[in-house]
Design a protein around this motif. Structure first.
Motif: not given
Length: 214
Positions: A152-156, A165-168, A174-177, A194-198
């Motif tokens: 839901c948060l990623s949709t917002l 909101l991505c950082r939450q 999912m946060d990186d995506a 800020q994306v952690k995944s290489p």
């Protein structure tokens, strides 16, 4: 007694008695005119232009609406069920209407759509909602709570372009995506750092399709 003596006495008697009789008669007539009307004549004494009393009709009782869940469950496709429930939730100003759906794939998109239209991030935290009918008392209805809230948060975040909101989001990756998708949709490319995944950071670009076309 001679007649000539009776006539003067009759004249005197008329002069003495008639003046007293006439005022008494007038007084009685006046009283009959000014006396208040009796109770049984109150209706007749009412002014002719006064409207007659009438009964105020009572408002009609609206028939009960069919159960929202029953109406929306009748929709064939999940997208239709989500739209049906979310529309009714917005009309009622109550996101918990979405919890009338028993399956998580309908609940979280419904709450997300409500959050976009009439709510906010706090609305997403109502998920996953109470257990569905027939579920065990200790079961988590609507799937894992963290995942449903993060969806839901990623949709917002994507609709309103809010990287905070991505950082939450607590669900990885999912946060990186979420951040990478924001950049793809035109957000600041600096968010890619800020994306952690290489792997996701490597494909984080403002417009990958433009580079492929070149």
């Amino acid at each position: 007694m001679p007649l000539r003596r009776l006539l003067p006495r009759a004249a005197l008697l008329s002069a003495a008695v008639l003046p007293g009789v006439l005022p008494l008669a007038l007084t009685a007539a006046d009283r009959s005119v000014t006396a208040p009307p009796r109770a049984d004549s109150a209706v007749a004494a009412a002014p002719a232009d006064r409207p007659a009393p009438f009964d105020v009709p009572q408002p009609a009782v609206k028939p009960p609406a069919p159960a929202i869940a029953g109406v929306c469950r009748g929709q064939r496709f999940i997208r239709q069920r989500v739209a049906c429930l979310s529309d009714r939730a917005v009309q009622a100003g109550d996101p918990t209407v979405c919890f009338e759906a028993p399956d998580p794939d309908t609940r979280w998109p419904c709450v997300a759509k409500y959050a976009v239209v009439a709510g906010g991030p706090e609305t997403c935290r109502l998920l996953p909602g109470p257990p569905a009918d027939g579920a065990a008392a200790d079961a988590i209805a609507g799937g894992d709570a963290t995942v449903t809230v993060d969806l839901c948060l990623s949709t917002l975040a994507l609709v309103y372009r809010r990287p905070e909101l991505c950082r939450q989001l607590a669900t990885e990756p999912m946060d990186d995506a979420c951040l990478a998708k924001l950049v793809t949709n035109g957000a600041d490319p600096a968010l890619c750092r800020q994306v952690k995944s290489p792997d996701l950071r490597q494909v984080c670009r403002p417009d990958p399709r433009a580079e492929v076309a070149e």
